[in-house]
Design an enzyme around this catalytic site. Sequence first.
Site, short mmCIF file in Angstrom:
data_model
loop_
_atom_site.label_atom_id
_atom_site.label_comp_id
_atom_site.label_asym_id
_atom_site.label_seq_id
_atom_site.Cartn_x
_atom_site.Cartn_y
_atom_site.Cartn_z
CG ASP A 239 0.00 6.59 5.85
OD1 ASP A 239 0.51 5.74 5.10
OD2 ASP A 239 0.47 6.88 6.97
CE LYS B 93 -1.11 2.10 3.82
NZ LYS B 93 0.07 2.67 4.49
CG HIS C 114 1.25 -3.54 8.34
ND1 HIS C 114 1.08 -2.29 7.81
CD2 HIS C 114 1.46 -3.35 9.66
CE1 HIS C 114 1.19 -1.39 8.78
NE2 HIS C 114 1.42 -2.00 9.92
CE LYS D 159 2.11 9.06 10.21
NZ LYS D 159 2.45 7.71 10.68
CG HIS E 157 -3.58 0.30 8.06
ND1 HIS E 157 -3.19 -0.73 7.25
CD2 HIS E 157 -2.51 1.14 8.12
CE1 HIS E 157 -1.94 -0.53 6.85
NE2 HIS E 157 -1.51 0.60 7.36
C1 BG6 Z 1 1.74 2.30 7.71
C2 BG6 Z 1 1.67 3.79 7.53
O1 BG6 Z 1 0.93 1.65 6.79
O2 BG6 Z 1 1.30 1.98 9.03
C3 BG6 Z 1 2.50 4.51 8.59
O3 BG6 Z 1 2.17 4.11 6.24
C4 BG6 Z 1 2.08 4.07 9.97
O4 BG6 Z 1 2.36 5.92 8.46
C5 BG6 Z 1 2.08 2.55 10.06
O5 BG6 Z 1 3.01 4.61 10.90
C6 BG6 Z 1 1.49 2.11 11.38
O6 BG6 Z 1 1.67 0.72 11.50
P1 BG6 Z 1 1.83 0.03 12.93
O7 BG6 Z 1 1.91 -1.42 12.61
O8 BG6 Z 1 3.05 0.59 13.56
O9 BG6 Z 1 0.58 0.41 13.68
#
Ligand code: BG6
Length: 484
Positions: free
Chosen positions: A229, A142, A172, A334, A234
């Site tokens: 993002d 992604k 992920h 963030k 997600h």
């Molecule tokens: C990614 C984003 O897909 O996921 C990032 O591009 C983000 O900006 C990250 O920080 C967060 O993933 P996790 O697994 O740390 O919650």
Amino acid sequence: MSFDLVLFGGTGDLAWRKLMPALFQSFRHGTLPASGRIIGVGRDNHSPEQYRALIQSRFDKVELAKRPSEDEFARFAALLDFIRMDLSKPDDYARLAISLRERNADCVVMYVATAPGLFITVCEQLATVGLNTANTRVVLEKPLGHDLASNRAINATVRGIFAEKQVFRIDHYLGKPAVQNLFALRFGNALFEPLWRREHIANIQITIAEELGVEKRGAFYETTGALRDMVQNHALQLLCAIGMEPPINSHADAIRDEKLKVLRSLKPWTPASLASDAIRGQYAAGSISGNSMAAYRTESGVDPHSNTETFVALRTEISNWRWAGVPFYIRTGKRLASRDARIVVNFHPTPHAIFNSHIGAANRLVINLQPRDGLELHLLAQGQNNRRSSQTLAPVQLDLDFDKRFGTERVGAYERLLLDVIDGRLNLFVRSDEQEEAWRWVEPVLDNWANDSQGPRMYASGTWGPSASSAMIARDGYCWAEES
Ligand code: BG6
């Protein structure tokens, strides 16, 4: 089984931070087929030895328990190779094809972890040199596109070159053990199913909060923003997992069919809901755990007048028989107060109150996704040490902490997903129609923000985002879980 994993973007941030550590963990635990080869692809003129040394040096940034010893790295390094390629040059793909054909592995994985602008070129070039045979699997990172049109263009090209069962679109979050536990909770237990509906649930809150800022990804983030993002992928995948109907079996398409139905049922945006139910924010300076944090606009690679959102809060509904009228709130950002991803399911209060109680934090199921995984059931109880008879109840909590139950070692999302690719299991990957539907739903918000000169609302780093996010939910008579 032998495999070749070709990693386009082999010297990129994702390769260093996530993919190589994940591959090493699989190697260490013996789950990676031993007769494998991992070929990093990049523009630099590295020899395979230099590439191995670079990877080894990056392991310094990985948590101690997950770092290889010298000996382990030497064995892992035997799988690593590097090919220098300019992804726009057909000749370079021809060289890759020669190397892959010489070895003739049972399974070839093309992991495309480049900028999305290159996905089409890479797939077309692979086809030109005949590297789209039936034993090939292509993994697309992604963000897959920038909007619905670019996503469709990528999917159309990919579909013309590979069969859908060869395409692994990564999100992920679906590889996180906590998310798989959400499926287990809902579809492995009958307990919650009768309650999982509008008659019993007042609202659902999905929060993915990060303490991190944009780090070194300012330039990427400027053209991406939190909606693309985190929400388009997600957060909407979490919404699907919590809202979908039980699938008819555990096969990939049965699950994906149900997720797709959720995405199709999301309430369409109207001018009024765009104004009231889609809040964007951007972090200003502030502090987290006593450390001062700089404003987004001063980060490297970021325009000092940037209107890119680093925070999003949305309200939506799933328009179907199960959920009609139940608000679903999504929030991500963030530089928020803490790193915390969770889903809060708020049940209706009792229809008639016979006790004096503070009901705010009860009648609630919290699904903690990170940093710790687990479930909390919030109930009301009568304390046992009340000397005087009192009818005041106190909130208590039943805690199922998966770290305590299963140990703190957990299989990382990328480790799990990479093995699924090699094994050809598609359950935890996103189908093109799901992805397009998710883009279709976020696009009116993107367009509205692009045309709105007001820009995002500023919030101090270390808070829970702009106050408009609390005001949005308060209009329904609710509040975010941490406010109750
Ligand atoms: C990614 C984003 O897909 O996921 C990032 O591009 C983000 O900006 C990250 O920080 C967060 O993933 P996790 O697994 O740390 O919650």
